[in-house]
Design a protein around this motif. Structure first.
Motif, PDB file in Angstrom:
ATOM      1  N   ASN A  63     -11.318  34.498  17.436  1.00  0.00           N
ATOM      2  CA  ASN A  63     -11.255  34.192  16.045  1.00  0.00           C
ATOM      3  C   ASN A  63     -11.037  32.726  15.727  1.00  0.00           C
ATOM      4  N   PHE A  64     -10.095  32.124  16.319  1.00  0.00           N
ATOM      5  CA  PHE A  64      -9.382  31.106  16.088  1.00  0.00           C
ATOM      6  C   PHE A  64      -8.537  30.266  17.234  1.00  0.00           C
ATOM      7  N   VAL A  65      -9.064  29.041  17.373  1.00  0.00           N
ATOM      8  CA  VAL A  65      -8.322  28.307  18.345  1.00  0.00           C
ATOM      9  C   VAL A  65      -7.604  27.042  17.976  1.00  0.00           C
ATOM     10  N   ILE A  66      -6.596  26.776  18.591  1.00  0.00           N
ATOM     11  CA  ILE A  66      -5.993  25.397  18.235  1.00  0.00           C
ATOM     12  C   ILE A  66      -6.004  24.357  19.745  1.00  0.00           C
ATOM     13  N   GLY A  67      -6.720  23.661  19.661  1.00  0.00           N
ATOM     14  CA  GLY A  67      -6.675  22.789  21.212  1.00  0.00           C
ATOM     15  C   GLY A  67      -5.572  21.972  21.223  1.00  0.00           C
ATOM     16  N   SER A  68      -5.091  21.621  22.565  1.00  0.00           N
ATOM     17  CA  SER A  68      -3.816  20.515  22.562  1.00  0.00           C
ATOM     18  C   SER A  68      -4.752  19.393  23.151  1.00  0.00           C
ATOM     19  N   ARG A  69      -5.721  19.078  23.226  1.00  0.00           N
ATOM     20  CA  ARG A  69      -6.543  18.107  24.025  1.00  0.00           C
ATOM     21  C   ARG A  69      -5.733  16.777  23.816  1.00  0.00           C
ATOM     22  N   GLY A  70      -5.366  15.738  24.770  1.00  0.00           N
ATOM     23  CA  GLY A  70      -4.709  14.801  24.668  1.00  0.00           C
ATOM     24  C   GLY A  70      -2.955  14.661  24.484  1.00  0.00           C
TER      25      GLY A  70
END
Lengths: 368, 324
Positions: A63-70
């Motif tokens: 449903n939903f994603v919070i990426g942490s790239r960087g």
């Protein structure tokens, strides 16, 4: 005196690793080669899982994603500096820390797909991980509420005389909430062994830092509340590790809490519900490419002769396979049972919840 | 058996809790050295040390968030909010975090604690020292709400709350903190949560209340008795969990019901009680269920006597209900 002079508190940013992967000559650290290689691998794993989850969100699987790239350097290197039992309080962009603690790609995927193996039983949004066996408190969406909680947990550790600290992640936007101020103040007053770890990543969804604060970032607030404070380059794992380790020592000496402001940049969108092209330029994001924490560590490992392209390819091939197998396993795991909707509201199920559950069960039977 | 007022009974319960469980800690504004502005925590710091009973900075959200962290590490916090009217800076921590902690972590962590707070009117405290805030918290899955009506009840209920595994809002009727006196055993005893008390038996009408209001209800019932109306008076003790069995058995017997509370009538707990009773006792009802409550105004200091649903007003509600 002009008002700008009165506001002259300036924090230097501690940084050791340059953009080519070099450390200053004579710089000493206690990280073994194996640990450095594992740090690199966990950061790459974090990045890969984030990428795959974002794709699965586009495909309607998640449903939903919070990426942490960087920002993988902040989460992984801070967790590296702690003991495994130290209690982590997350904001939501710190999946690297829980993966460092040993949560597997498969366990992470079970949570992201909210199936019956999700420790939270599919009750929250995805990216709200938490695992007691990894001493990692479950994420809640409410910003900054974890800050006074981490202070309270640390107070308990102190009076229980445990060799333990809590570490609380948040970002510069959350530091505008009242909870931030209450949490830091309580922790300082009672000298709680808690490390407040602020990822200053430039954006709170679309809102840039200039609309969060007018002072010199978050660090001066730590001094104002009476605690030792550091500002580090959040994309330098050596700086994050070194300062977090020092912070833990300060806590365990009974000198009270520590605030760390880690300067970093949110390379991706806030979440899969966000489109950053509407509020920032690509060039700004590209400026951060050479500062990438994963790249800088990789260059360092190559310079030390610990890594090369061949090893990188072999590792990534195997890791990608592991992630695909994890996702497959999560996709094949059923959703939590209907019963779980009514459990854990209280220690016991009261009559009204029992009645409502039976009502819903009857409706389900009628449908089938 | 010694006679105590509510403050003394609460203080006695806290001393027993501290003595019998070293996980118990208490804190809040002026709670430690001074022993609380109402003196409920007197002697705890002196006897059990500053680590277990202490003063906090003035921040209700800080108090509540801090309590949650303590609970997650296995302590049993008893935070005090000095007046219920001041609980709202901590509302997010209570409603979103403390109450939901067990659920949203999948039972990995829970937040067993007792949030003590004095509530209610009748002390010339104006709007900000008089409100009854229970309805705002009864709409919160995961949070129990307990309101004692006298010293014996206060001690037994408080000890039950401290030994329960859930977060509980324990609202203390400050108007009768000292006015209400009763014989209270010195020994350790508990009154189970979720069990209402039939304070007076009767056959013609059921009168339901809690906390300070219960005493107004008892007075009104005695007046009604003189007029030949036999009123059964229920003191709910715990609003969540609610003792629906005692309530329905009583209303089925009497066929008439009045619900009374100090809080504003609209959206108050009386509405919930009315709906539950109506659904369960409809074929037994002889009259509409009546509510005798505070008005839908902010709390007026000058007119607080008229604002409160005191015993003459409760009696009027009883008589109205008897007309059918």
């Amino acid at each position: 005196m002009r008002s700008t002079e009165r506001m002259a508190m300036k924090f230097e940013t501690i940084s050791y690793l340059d953009l080519e992967g070099n450390l200053p000559s004579g710089f000493k650290h206690d990280l073994s080669d194996e640990t450095l290689i594992r740090a690199y691998k966990i950061m790459q794993l974090t990045r890969r899982i984030d990428e795959r989850m974002i794709t699965l969100q586009r495909q309607g699987v998640v449903n939903f994603v919070i990426g942490s790239r960087g920002e993988e350097g902040c989460s992984v290197a801070s967790a590296m500096a702690l003991k495994p039992d130290d209690l982590l309080y997350f904001q939501y962009r710190e999946q690297g820390a829980i993966l460092w603690r040993g949560l597997s790609a498969e366990e992470y995927s079970h949570h992201m797909l909210l199936n019956e193996k999700d420790p939270s039983k599919g009750r929250q949004m995805s990216n709200h991980y938490g695992s007691k066996k990894h001493s990692a408190m479950t994420v809640s969406s409410t910003l900054a509420t974890q800050i006074p909680q981490a202070a309270g947990a640390a107070y308990a550790m102190k009076i229980q005389k445990k060799d333990m600290v809590s570490l609380c992640y948040f970002a510069e936007g959350a530091a505008s909430e009242g909870d931030f101020h209450a949490g830091l103040n309580f922790a300082a007053v009672y000298k709680c062994p808690v490390i407040f770890f602020c990822r200053n990543n430039h954006y709170a969804i679309s809102t840039p830092r200039k609309f969060q604060y007018a002072g010199d970032g978050i660090a001066p607030r730590g001094v104002a509340y009476g605690m030792q404070t550091f500002r580090v380059d959040g994309n330098d794992i050596f700086a994050v590790y070194d300062i977090t380790k020092k912070a833990r020592e300060i806590c365990m000496r009974g000198e009270g809490p520590v605030l760390i402001e880690a300067m970093t940049y949110r390379v991706g969108p806030h979440s899969t519900a966000d489109d950053p092209t509407r509020y920032r330029k690509d060039e700004e994001v590209c400026d951060w490419d050479p500062k990438c924490p994963v790249l800088r560590l990789k260059l360092h490992l190559i310079k030390k002769g610990l890594w090369n392209d061949e090893k990188d390819k072999a590792f990534k091939d195997a890791m990608h396979q592991e992630v695909e197998a994890a996702i497959e396993s999560a996709r094949n795991t059923p959703k939590p049972s209907l019963e779980t909707m009514f459990q854990d509201v209280y220690a016991d199920i009261p009559w009204n919840l029992q009645e409502q559950y039976e009502f819903l069960q009857a409706l389900e039977k009628e449908k089938n | 058996m010694p006679v105590m007022n509510i403050i003394e009974a609460i203080n006695n319960a806290l001393h027993i809790a501290f003595e019998t469980d070293d996980r118990v800690i208490a804190f809040g504004e002026d709670v430690g050295f001074f022993g609380g502005v109402f003196r409920a925590t007197v002697g705890l710091q002196e006897k059990y040390g500053v680590e277990r009973c202490f003063d906090t900075p003035i921040s209700e959200l800080g108090i509540m968030g801090f309590a949650m962290g303590c609970a997650q590490m296995g302590l049993k916090p008893i935070p005090e909010i000095q007046f219920a009217d001041y609980i709202f800076p901590g509302y997010d921590q209570i409603v979103n975090e403390i109450a939901k902690g067990r659920y949203r972590t999948g039972n990995q962590w829970s937040n067993g604690m007792v949030i003590r707070t004095p509530y209610g009117g009748g002390i010339h405290g104006g709007h900000y020292h008089s409100q009854s805030i229970e309805a705002q918290f009864l709409h919160t899955p995961g949070l129990k709400v307990v309101i004692p009506s006298d010293p014996y009840e206060a001690k037994g209920l408080l000890l039950s709350c401290i030994r329960a595994d859930d977060p509980i809002l324990f609202m203390e009727p400050k108007r009768i903190y000292r006015a209400s006196k009763a014989e209270v055993p010195l020994e350790d005893y508990m009154i189970p949560l979720g069990k209402a008390k039939i304070a007076k038996e009767g056959n013609d009408l059921t009168l339901i209340g809690y906390g300070a209001q219960h005493h107004q209800n008892m007075t009104a019932a005695a007046e009604a008795e003189k007029m030949g109306i036999s009123v059964e008076v229920i003191d709910l003790r715990t609003l969540n969990p609610l003792d629906i069995e005692t309530i329905t058995a009583s209303v089925k017997k009497t066929g008439r019901c009045v619900v009374a509370h100090e809080a504003p009538i609209t959206g108050g707990f009386g509405g919930e009680l009315t709906a539950l009773i109506q659904q369960r006792c409809f074929l037994h009802l002889e009259a509409p269920i009546n509510r005798c409550c505070g008005f839908d105004t902010p709390y007026s200091n000058a007119h607080e006597k008229r604002y409160l649903p005191d015993s003459p007003r409760v009696l009027i509600s009883i008589l109205e209900t008897m007309k059918y």
